[in-house]
Design a protein around this motif. Sequence first.
Motif: not given
Length: 261
Positions: A30, A50, A53, A84-85, A109
Amino acid sequence: MKKYHLLILILSIALPALAKDNQLSLSVNTMSMDYTEFTLAGSFADSERTDALAGFGLNYITRISDGLDGDGGFIDIDFSRYQGNSRYDGFYLGALGQVTGPANNLTTKNTITDSSIGYSETKKFDQALWSIRLGMGYRLWERDLAGGHNEQYSWSYGSLSTGINGNIFPDDNIGISAEYHRAFSPKMESNQYGTFDLGSTDGYSISVPWVHTITPSWAIKFIYTYQTWDIEHSTVHSDGWYEPRSESNFNIFNAALIYSY
């Protein structure tokens, strides 16, 4: 662009037949991302952030020699992919970076793929093991932004790293390493504004790995890595568009299962 990643995977299949003392690992990963762009004047332009991810990684290491001074010489191959976003906050920019309106809380994205191959040598110092590594790799970051805008940042890069590790318990080993990486001919391709030749692109990584041995053949490994990439702005196109200077910071957590054979 994907041919570089394919080459790394082919080598990971071919090399085990040529050498002994192999190690293969599969990880779940991650990564948090904090990416900020700046105008030519140096003010804030926009950001992508973020906390998660999701990704996976494959790593192969094989011993190919005793090294230059009688310890160990190793080839390693690494592949990772994240998806991921992220949240986009900033402004819509016109030619030469002028602000045309706010653009906040939009979703982007992201797909980030990285592959590398390297040669390292190790040397024992009392209870510790010191290593130095020279590597090369290829990185691709694809952004699907709002409004159908797609950007692809890509570059080959070279890296130099060094680290030290040692046992804190009979079955537990912990270490720390630092890496400098620099891109060669970095580019950003936009489906709306064309291709931009980016400026100087480099960064560093600091990693802290912990390995717990289960059996002579199996182990688990946890790694925390802090990584940066700093990109200087591109040349300005004749129509006034350019890719801004940016700074990227990543916090990466990996959990891997290792098989030695």
